[in-house]
Design an enzyme around this catalytic site. Structure first.
Site: not given
Lengths: 463, 88
Positions: A63, A138, A162
């Protein structure tokens, strides 16, 4: 392919394995938009070198709020579009030490502010299972790369769901560890009392494998705790279903008030199955859940507004230079997206001297009350379970109202407010089953996830 | 809610339309979230975060970063000279 097959494939012929992944990326990445920075050339060089360790030759997506030395790290924001990480996050150092190869930095909601992967300054990620739909957020890109077979394993971060939310929507596995088991050193924080880095994979074994590598005490993060003495993969490999016989699984009826009927039916299929294995199923009431989203969305902006003060265009990040330093800061911060601004304003307001007691202090007290209630629950029961998401993925752009979006986190924020481990297992297309356990009982959560996987997750092989 | 004051504290410049919209959105969010006021928390002691795990850092020299790697992200520079905006 599942993780053990992936490992076999990667180790028997690393270059061929890499080429298969490269082809997938070249064919489909334009549509999915799951990477912000692709590192195919770097990965190709690495794959040709001899690798040793638990992750040898595995291609891992990270990420884009986790620092990888020498590589652009944007957190999905124009503010950091040219920021080059000066050091490796501890989790990255550990991955490299175990022979893992970084294939790219994945797309994400800007500074992790979002629940559906659409707030990234680099465009929305699309759900590989249905390109019209959101992948969740996210950690949208990290989930999408696994669903699209662009990587073998991935790392995400989870502040209120997330990791678990996109895992459910993209039909993969995601795990938010106990707060402190994985170092946050080198993570661009959103709300430091809630953030946790965690693994994402095609099965529970993959989660356990990454947990073995990334967990443990870190001198650079004073909130970290020692890793368990037994390895997570060993626990999964030696696990038998009847180990769970007699364990107590509780779910709250209020969870289901928020949940779509189709998801409820899938959830109860799992409940019935666990019951048939000899686990004791208990329904309870958890009225506190009504306050979970407001509490979470008052605590997060308070911490976030403070964390975002550093992005002023002076030391690093985007700078729009105007006549003096003050106006330079104000102009530079204009580049932040709408949801980021909303949270900064909300956080600034509720932590102001006049409003602090009414909002921030109250939210912290309610958080502690919820924590107390849940930890009491775990004195009596082994697991708390729920659907991961209350609804199926929506169309990209369909939800614009912030409150509607915040409400989508209703089932996942509890684990972060309390700091407990929680994972999502895919039980049908875009439907996840969430398992929560007591503090530091991450291995137990993985065991139940593995049990559910054996019966309900084989469908993902044919996605 | 004084949105101008808030913007100043948050170091944010907004246009009039944005100011109006954000004010409306934040007021709506707080209106919805005010239900937490009804939770009885008289039995809870305020602490910003339960940090039972936290330990002190070791008393050792911190790791050194490569100077060049740190300043590479400085928005404006000429070799090792870092250019900052005018103060006045």
């Amino acid at each position: 392919m599942f993780t053990k097959e992936i490992i076999e494939d990667a180790r028997s012929d690393p270059i061929n394995h890499f080429e298969k992944i490269r082809k997938n990326i070249e064919r489909n990445e334009n549509e999915v938009n799951s990477f912000i920075t692709l590192l195919l050339d770097e990965a190709e060089k690495e794959i040709k070198q001899t690798k040793e360790g638990k992750l040898a030759y595995l291609l891992i997506a990270i990420k884009d709020n986790i620092l990888v030395e020498g590589i652009k790290t944007t957190a999905g924001s124009k503010m950091l579009k040219n920021y080059i990480a000066p050091f490796d996050a501890t989790v990255i150092k550990n991955i490299k030490k175990e022979g893992g190869i970084i294939i790219g930095k994945t797309n994400m909601d800007e500074f992790a502010c979002g629940s559906d992967g659409t707030t990234s300054a680099f465009g929305p990620t699309r759900n590989p299972l249905d390109l019209e739909k959101v992948p969740g957020g996210s950690s949208s890109g990290s989930a999408a790369v696994l669903a699209a077979e662009f990587a073998d394993l991935a790392l995400g971060s989870d502040t209120g769901g997330s990791i678990r939310n996109p895992s459910a929507f993209c039909s993969i596995f995601g795990f938010k560890p106990t707060y402190g088991i994985v170092s946050r050193y080198g993570l661009i924080d959103m709300a430091m009392s809630l953030d946790q880095i965690g693994p994402m994979a095609k099965d529970t074994y993959g989660l356990a494998l990454l947990m073995d590598v990334i967990s443990g005490k870190d001198i650079y993060d004073p909130t970290t705790i020692r890793k368990p003495t037994k390895s997570f993969t060993e626990i999964i490999e030696n696990f038998k279903d009847n180990n769970l016989k007699g364990k107590k699984v509780v779910y709250a009826r209020e969870f289901l008030d928020y949940t779509e009927d189709k998801i409820k039916r899938k959830f109860f299929n799992v409940i019935d199955y666990l019951n048939s294995l000899g686990l004791e199923i208990i329904e309870t009431s958890l009225p506190e859940i009504e306050y979970a989203v407001p509490t979470y969305y008052l605590v997060v902006p308070s911490e976030f507004a403070s964390a975002m003060q550093r992005y002023d265009g002076l030391k690093y990040g985007y700078r729009k230079e105007v006549r003096d330093i003050w106006n330079t800061i104000m102009e530079s911060r204009k580049v932040l997206g709408r949801e980021v601004k909303r949270r900064i304003f909300l956080g600034t307001f509720i932590t102001s001297r006049e409003e602090f007691g009414k909002w921030y202090k109250k939210a912290v007290l309610v958080r502690l009350k919820i924590r107390k209630r849940l930890l009491e629950l775990f004195k009596k029961y082994d697991y708390l379970v729920s659907p991961t998401m209350p609804v199926l993925p929506w169309r990209i752009g369909e939800i614009q109202d912030p409150l509607t979006m915040y409400q989508m986190d209703v089932l996942t924020v509890l684990a972060n407010l309390v700091g407990i481990p929680s994972g999502s297992v895919p039980i049908a297309k875009s439907v996840g089953f969430q398992v929560m356990g007591n503090l530091k009982e991450d291995h137990k959560v993985l065991e139940l996830m593995y049990t559910v996987e054996q019966k309900f997750s084989k469908f993902i092989k044919t996605n | 809610m004084d949105i101008e004051k808030l913007a100043w504290i948050a170091k944010m410049k907004l246009d009039e339309k944005e100011k109006k919209e954000l004010k409306k959105e934040i007021e709506k969010i707080l209106e919805t979230f005010k239900k937490i006021q009804e939770v009885d928390t008289s039995d809870i002691v305020f602490e910003t975060i339960s940090l039972s795990n936290t330990w002190f850092r070791y008393d050792t020299e911190p790791k050194k970063f490569d100077e060049e790697k740190i300043i590479q992200n400085f928005p404006k520079r000429e070799n090792k000279k870092l250019e900052v905006p005018r103060l006045l």
